[in-house]
Enzyme design. Structure first.
Site, short mmCIF file in Angstrom:
data_model
loop_
_atom_site.label_atom_id
_atom_site.label_comp_id
_atom_site.label_asym_id
_atom_site.label_seq_id
_atom_site.Cartn_x
_atom_site.Cartn_y
_atom_site.Cartn_z
N GLU A 95 -20.22 139.10 124.63
CA GLU A 95 -20.91 138.14 123.77
C GLU A 95 -22.38 137.91 124.14
OE1 GLU A 95 -16.85 135.70 122.59
OE2 GLU A 95 -18.28 134.76 123.94
N GLU B 215 -11.59 140.40 120.59
CA GLU B 215 -11.24 139.02 120.97
C GLU B 215 -11.27 138.09 119.78
OE1 GLU B 215 -13.14 137.28 124.49
OE2 GLU B 215 -13.20 135.38 123.40
#
Length: 626
Positions: free
Chosen positions: A368, A458
């Site tokens: 991320e 995810e």
């Protein structure tokens, strides 16, 4: 708790972002999402903030009325008795069944249930033993015999009654008969049906050949159902190859701890009571002394045949520096002068795991990077390109892109448009937090990403409306997981789908080690759509609330149908372009009351069959060659 203050700022920013994305969706969500557990560490704060961004508003999209071309119609006509059978299609359903009068003495070919009506939808009222004599008084239009039973009447599938008394033995001999069920009209009129079937492959939930041999013929009872457009499967029209399903194990962060030995078997096994996961994601800790914590579960997963992938959150402090990010806050990044050391550090982890007997399939050097003020490493698109082109060759396994928080196409576009960077990337990987459904499709990847894999690595997907988004057994939210998988595979063409923590109170495995409803919804895919299966074309939305996808392999076709509506649908399936003859159909259903409940021996005619889709249910059909 300096990190906590940063996450509070993050949450405010993300809520604003989520609100902007929500403009294209016609759904509602709670204004705030709060995990009920007490925050006990910075890791729990990270978990709480991450969870708080996964709102229903930005991960669901209402099906437009133009997609639905059916007219719903309740079917409530009562059963009648007639001298000739009448049939009804799944789209017309004008009668439940009729019975043709007859009189004959017959015998049970094997032990078989007796039911109150002529299909497996009716209650069991008793059973017949192998060789037991009965008086047959009628033949129902569903292909079941009406018999005199215990002072009244009952129904038995005509599969299991024969005119000559069988020799009762302890050894089962192989006999076959042709199936003549006519499900082009969705209601079966059968004179004979298959008496044996091939055993299911190891890629489906385990069912022995004896179990299949004893299955009663399933014929649908359409009383009280609603009509639906026919689902057509075009097996010759192929899309992406499926790599697998799985989730994250992060014992250093997860308050639930590492998986136990028995839990690993449940997660990565594919027996009847297992999840059938085929991918494990782990993290590369910035402290080498913590690497050993990943070994036990990774080894069990790898030994089971699962792929093991690893992601980086943070680098050793000697390789990082602080800077002012785009929001003006202090953040952390890898020093440009330490890129070579950072690549070597990642490869050290790959070699460490190899020394433990675990092959790392791929690594991502950034989790991320687009999540500002996350507390872990931040990267710009230019920095990412620099690292990939000039340093990633030192990593001796497949290379994943950084896994963006919100499917940030800005980063991926830059990679796709840089030939040198693209040549070094094997897998494009992303998370889908706050990603609008309209942004799942990626045209540039489809045109320039040939030969590259596309993974969703995810998600926590609490799409529901009753406020229990962190209860993994709340069905209103659990069925949303199945829908998110469907959207990821069908709208986004992803080849892999990974959940966040495997073991957590909101995960596929509860903290008691038991599979949750969310887990069973994942298993409707993971147990049956195995690595190497290819998605094929299917009527995606045959009725309001219904989503369909289909997958094939040699001698197998799997159809997953989600019915997120209050309607019980009379559903007809037609299969085109299949390269094998159907030998057997079984169905597995999860809803609020049952979990992977199996129905064997679904009746069919040629390449068509009918079924009743329960309200608010997920059903997987496994169609096998003999």
């Amino acid at each position: 708790m300096k990190i906590y203050n940063r996450f509070v700022a993050l949450l405010t920013a993300v809520v604003l972002t989520v609100t902007m994305f929500a403009g294209c969706a016609n759904t509602a969500s709670d204004d705030t999402v709060t995990e009920p557990a007490t925050v006990t560490s910075d890791a729990e704060v990270i978990e709480e903030i991450t969870e708080a961004t996964t709102t229903e508003e930005v991960t669901t999209e209402v099906t437009t009325t133009s997609e639905v071309t059916t007219t719903t119609e309740a079917t409530t006509a009562p059963a009648t008795t007639a001298t000739t059978a009448t049939v009804a299609t799944a789209e017309e359903t004008t009668a439940a069944y009729t019975v043709e009068e007859m009189s004959a003495v017959m015998y049970a070919k094997s032990s078989v249930n007796v039911r109150s009506g002529p299909s497996t939808d009716y209650d069991r009222i008793g059973h017949l033993d192998e060789g037991e004599e009965v008086t047959v008084t009628g033949l129902a239009s569903t292909g079941w015999y009406r018999i005199s039973f215990e002072g009244g009447e009952g129904y038995v599938s005509n599969n299991y009654l024969v005119s000559e008394k069988p020799v009762v033995t302890t050894t089962v001999t192989t006999t076959t008969a042709a199936t003549t069920t006519d499900t082009t009209t969705a209601t079966t009129v059968a004179t004979t049906a298959a008496t044996t079937a091939a055993t299911t492959a190891s890629t489906a939930a385990s069912t022995s050949s004896d179990d299949i041999r004893d299955d009663e013929l399933y014929t649908p009872n359409y009383t009280g159902t609603t009509s639906s457009k026919t689902i057509t499967i075009s097996a010759g029209t192929e899309y992406q190859t499926i790599i697998g399903f799985g989730g994250m194990n992060y014992p250093s962060w997860n308050a639930a701890g590492d998986l136990t030995a028995s839990e690993r078997e449940t997660v990565f096994g594919n027996d009847e009571d297992d999840l059938g996961f085929t991918i494990l994601r782990i993290h590369i800790d910035e402290n080498k002394s913590n690497w050993s914590k990943e070994v036990a579960t990774a080894k069990a997963a790898y030994d089971s045949g699962a792929l093991v992938v690893a992601s980086v959150w943070n680098a050793p402090s000697s390789m990082t520096e602080t800077f002012k990010n785009s929001s003006g806050s202090e953040a952390k990044r890898v020093k440009a002068s330490a890129y070579a050391d950072f690549a070597e550090y990642i490869n050290d982890f790959v070699e460490y795991m190899e020394g433990k007997g675990i092959e790392i399939y791929a690594v991502s050097f950034s989790n991320e990077p687009d999540l500002v003020n996350s507390g872990w490493l931040e990267w710009t698109a230019d920095e990412i390109i620099d690292f990939i082109v000039n340093y990633s060759d030192a990593i001796d396994c497949k290379l994943m892109t950084p896994e963006t928080f919100q499917y940030s196409k800005t980063i991926y576009d830059k990679i796709l448009n840089n030939k040198s960077a693209l040549s070094r990337i094997d897998i494009f990987a992303t998370h889908l937090y706050g990603t609008a459904l309209s942004n799942y499709k990626y045209a540039l990847f489809e045109s320039k990403g040939t030969g590259k894999e596309l993974w969703m690595t995810e998600i926590i997907e609490p799409s529901g409306s009753n406020g229990n988004q962190y209860d993994a057994n709340d069905w209103d939210y659990a069925i949303g997981v199945a829908e998110n998988i469907h959207n990821s595979l069908v709208k986004g063409n992803f080849q892999a789908y990974l959940w966040w923590y495997i073991k957590r109170y909101y995960g596929p495995l509860g903290e008691d080690g038991e599979i949750t409803k969310r887990g069973y919804c994942m298993a409707q895919y993971s147990k049956f759509v195995r690595p190497g299966y290819v998605r094929v074309a299917a009527t995606e939305t045959p009725a309001t609330g219904v989503s369909v996808s289909a997958y094939k392999d040699d001698g197998k076709l799997v159809i997953v149908v989600i019915n997120d509506s209050s309607n019980k649908y009379a559903q007809t399936f037609n299969i085109n372009g299949l390269d094998f003859d159907i030998g057997y159909i079984e169905a597995y259903t999860t809803d609020e009351n049952v979990s992977l409940e199996r129905t064997g021996n679904v009746s069919y005619s040629g390449n068509s069959f009918g079924y009743v889709l329960g309200a608010y249910s997920v059903t997987t059909f496994v169609i096998s060659e003999y």
